[in-house]
Scaffold this motif. Structure first.
Motif, PDB file in Angstrom:
ATOM      1  N   VAL A   8      -4.971   3.764  10.206  1.00 18.92           N
ATOM      2  CA  VAL A   8      -6.121   2.561  10.787  1.00 18.92           C
ATOM      3  C   VAL A   8      -5.523   1.243  10.864  1.00 18.92           C
ATOM      4  O   VAL A   8      -5.257   0.451  11.514  1.00 18.92           O
ATOM      5  CB  VAL A   8      -7.261   2.595  10.043  1.00 18.92           C
ATOM      6  N   GLY A   9      -4.791   0.934   9.753  1.00 18.32           N
ATOM      7  CA  GLY A   9      -4.189  -0.309   9.669  1.00 18.32           C
ATOM      8  C   GLY A   9      -3.034  -0.826  10.692  1.00 18.32           C
ATOM      9  O   GLY A   9      -3.154  -1.810  11.152  1.00 18.32           O
ATOM     10  N   ILE A  10      -2.135   0.318  10.960  1.00 18.87           N
ATOM     11  CA  ILE A  10      -1.272  -0.025  12.141  1.00 18.87           C
ATOM     12  C   ILE A  10      -2.009  -0.118  13.541  1.00 18.87           C
ATOM     13  O   ILE A  10      -1.854  -1.009  14.186  1.00 18.87           O
ATOM     14  CB  ILE A  10      -0.306   1.200  12.322  1.00 18.87           C
ATOM     15  N   GLY A  11      -3.002   0.523  13.558  1.00 24.63           N
ATOM     16  CA  GLY A  11      -3.889   0.476  14.757  1.00 24.63           C
ATOM     17  C   GLY A  11      -4.350  -0.971  14.895  1.00 24.63           C
ATOM     18  O   GLY A  11      -4.450  -1.606  16.093  1.00 24.63           O
ATOM     19  N   ALA A  12      -5.170  -1.372  13.924  1.00 24.16           N
ATOM     20  CA  ALA A  12      -5.822  -2.909  13.717  1.00 24.16           C
ATOM     21  C   ALA A  12      -4.685  -3.663  13.984  1.00 24.16           C
ATOM     22  O   ALA A  12      -4.960  -4.766  14.531  1.00 24.16           O
ATOM     23  CB  ALA A  12      -6.279  -2.873  12.393  1.00 24.16           C
ATOM     24  N   LEU A  13      -3.199  -3.563  13.379  1.00 23.54           N
ATOM     25  CA  LEU A  13      -2.071  -4.662  13.800  1.00 23.54           C
ATOM     26  C   LEU A  13      -2.146  -4.755  15.105  1.00 23.54           C
ATOM     27  O   LEU A  13      -1.861  -6.072  15.620  1.00 23.54           O
ATOM     28  CB  LEU A  13      -0.939  -3.909  13.064  1.00 23.54           C
ATOM     29  N   SER A  53      -4.815   1.831  -8.461  1.00 21.56           N
ATOM     30  CA  SER A  53      -4.543   1.403  -7.204  1.00 21.56           C
ATOM     31  C   SER A  53      -5.396   2.024  -6.274  1.00 21.56           C
ATOM     32  O   SER A  53      -6.155   2.964  -6.639  1.00 21.56           O
ATOM     33  CB  SER A  53      -3.046   1.782  -6.902  1.00 21.56           C
ATOM     34  N   PRO A  54      -5.743   1.743  -5.179  1.00 20.19           N
ATOM     35  CA  PRO A  54      -6.269   2.184  -3.886  1.00 20.19           C
ATOM     36  C   PRO A  54      -5.938   3.732  -3.679  1.00 20.19           C
ATOM     37  O   PRO A  54      -7.128   4.527  -3.534  1.00 20.19           O
ATOM     38  CB  PRO A  54      -6.284   1.341  -2.791  1.00 20.19           C
ATOM     39  N   PHE A  56       0.733  -1.056  -0.057  1.00 23.16           N
ATOM     40  CA  PHE A  56      -0.004  -0.087  -0.096  1.00 23.16           C
ATOM     41  C   PHE A  56       0.899   1.542   0.019  1.00 23.16           C
ATOM     42  O   PHE A  56       0.445   2.230  -0.966  1.00 23.16           O
ATOM     43  CB  PHE A  56      -0.935   0.029   1.064  1.00 23.16           C
ATOM     44  N   CYS A  57       1.801   1.267   0.870  1.00 24.89           N
ATOM     45  CA  CYS A  57       2.774   2.589   0.818  1.00 24.89           C
ATOM     46  C   CYS A  57       3.588   2.736  -0.400  1.00 24.89           C
ATOM     47  O   CYS A  57       4.026   3.865  -0.515  1.00 24.89           O
ATOM     48  CB  CYS A  57       3.508   2.278   2.121  1.00 24.89           C
ATOM     49  N   THR A  65      -3.947  10.818  -1.582  1.00 21.19           N
ATOM     50  CA  THR A  65      -2.812  10.536  -0.416  1.00 21.19           C
ATOM     51  C   THR A  65      -3.370  10.832   1.158  1.00 21.19           C
ATOM     52  O   THR A  65      -2.817   9.965   2.160  1.00 21.19           O
ATOM     53  CB  THR A  65      -1.695  11.261  -0.648  1.00 21.19           C
ATOM     54  N   LYS A  66      -4.219  11.696   1.000  1.00 24.26           N
ATOM     55  CA  LYS A  66      -4.568  12.083   2.570  1.00 24.26           C
ATOM     56  C   LYS A  66      -5.585  11.017   3.194  1.00 24.26           C
ATOM     57  O   LYS A  66      -5.210  10.700   4.288  1.00 24.26           O
ATOM     58  CB  LYS A  66      -5.452  13.536   2.519  1.00 24.26           C
ATOM     59  N   THR A  67      -6.440  10.631   2.520  1.00 22.97           N
ATOM     60  CA  THR A  67      -7.194   9.399   3.014  1.00 22.97           C
ATOM     61  C   THR A  67      -6.313   8.180   3.202  1.00 22.97           C
ATOM     62  O   THR A  67      -6.446   7.418   4.197  1.00 22.97           O
ATOM     63  CB  THR A  67      -8.418   9.095   1.933  1.00 22.97           C
ATOM     64  N   GLY A  68      -5.583   8.146   2.077  1.00 14.31           N
ATOM     65  CA  GLY A  68      -4.615   6.844   2.173  1.00 14.31           C
ATOM     66  C   GLY A  68      -3.655   6.923   3.424  1.00 14.31           C
ATOM     67  O   GLY A  68      -3.566   6.139   4.119  1.00 14.31           O
TER      68      GLY A  68
END
Length: 363
Positions: free
Chosen positions: A282-287, A266-267, A249-250, A273-276
């Motif tokens: 969110v992804g790091i928090g979910a991890l 791509s997403p 993603f990054c 980029t701001k929403t990305g």
């Protein structure tokens, strides 16, 4: 020991400089947003894709080799192997080494063929570190890719013959199939924004579980001794899949203009980029939420939770860096490498924790 190999993972990561101080960012952020967007649009695409400025040939070769990305071969194998060791005390050093070589060859195919097919669509036209652009031959690059895949699959079937567990070969071939439909014609699902789900499935539940099953054993006297699917390997594979997906993603942040130009949705092309950057948070928090939940539910032993929690500062570093630089093509190029570090270190934490728990430490 099963976790010994993963200690090499951080060595695959290039010696990158830390994110730039907040002071320099503040100076940039003082500039009007509209002017910054204009400057970003007129910046030379080649410079944006490569981090800005002219790069030495050594730097181009380093980036073309993508050595840090080979942690995605090492981590699923080592975590899956450590999960087998945790469950049954099984570890086959020769098989582990052979599978590591096979996995590296498969990732080499993935990287080379990705450059070939992105060259066909024009997505890598201005990408100086593309192997096709460096070598100057699409045919030679594809030949090397196909040879790597053939040799890698040969190594996987050798391990299958050793393990005697059909689940291993089925799952690992499904993971390779995900890589094929991700980039190869006529599918090219990455151009439809499906790269991240495919990445999660391939490197998480499929590959990590497959490498766990590769530690089944077969002998003339006892026949096949098959490992059962455990909640530990399922939980571990989810965490491995998430960190691998963050890398992919990054990697799109600095390629939005080029991707949009060739129709690669791509997403980040779709959401900006701001929403990305918010999604990365969110992804790091979910991890780390999942890591905690897996500990509470005893899917993972306490040793994995303790060691995994030690990577939290690096997770915060990734979040802060992306939030600060998501709209700067030159700086955001480095975000994927910080995600590689997180992927490798969390993988090392999981594998080490599983081995320690088997030996009665924080079990």
């Amino acid at each position: 020991m099963p976790f010994a190999g993963i200690a090499l993972a951080p060595l695959l990561v290039s010696p990158l400089a830390p994110p730039s101080p907040r002071g320099s960012v503040a100076a940039v952020s003082a500039e009007p947003a509209r002017r910054r967007r204009t400057l970003r649009r007129v910046r030379c695409p080649a410079a944006a894709a490569s981090g800005g400025g002219e790069l030495s040939r050594a730097t181009l070769l380093w980036r073309a080799a993508k050595l840090p990305i080979y942690s995605v071969a090492l981590v699923p194998l080592t975590v899956g192997t450590a999960a087998a060791y945790n469950h049954a005390g099984l570890f086959f050093a020769r098989r582990y080494s052979g599978l590591l070589a096979a996995a590296v060859l498969v990732i080499t195919w993935l990287n080379l063929s990705n450059d070939v097919y992105d060259s066909d669509t024009g997505a890598d036209k201005n990408k100086k570190e593309s192997v096709v652009n460096i070598v100057g031959s699409r045919a030679l690059t594809q030949y090397a890719a196909n040879l790597s895949l053939l040799l890698g699959i040969g190594g996987l079937f050798w391990a299958f013959a050793e393990a005697g567990d059909v689940r291993f070969i089925v799952l690992v071939l499904c993971a390779i199939l995900c890589g094929y439909v991700y980039q190869c014609p006529p599918f090219r699902l990455s151009y439809r924004g499906l790269g991240e789900p495919l990445c999660f499935a391939a490197f998480g539940p499929l590959a990590t579980s497959a490498f766990y099953f590769s530690n089944s054993s077969r002998s003339i006297s006892s026949g096949a001794v098959l490992l059962p699917l455990s909640k530990t390997v399922v939980a571990s594979s989810i965490l491995v899949g998430l960190t691998t997906t963050l890398i992919l993603f990054c990697s799109h942040f600095h390629q939005i203009d080029g991707d949009r130009a060739v129709g690669k949705m791509s997403p980040l092309v779709r959401i900006g980029t701001k929403t990305g950057a918010t999604l990365v948070t969110v992804g790091i928090g979910a991890l780390y939420t999942l890591l905690t939940a897996f500990g509470i539910s005893r899917c993972l032993p306490p040793s994995c939770i303790v060691l995994g929690a030690m990577t939290l500062p690096l997770g915060k570093w990734v979040v802060d860096y992306v939030q600060r630089n998501h709209d700067d093509d030159t700086k955001i190029f480095m975000a994927k490498y910080y995600c590689v570090r997180l992927h490798a270190l969390l993988g090392m934490a999981l594998a080490s924790g599983l081995v320690l728990a088997r030996n009665g430490v924080l079990a």
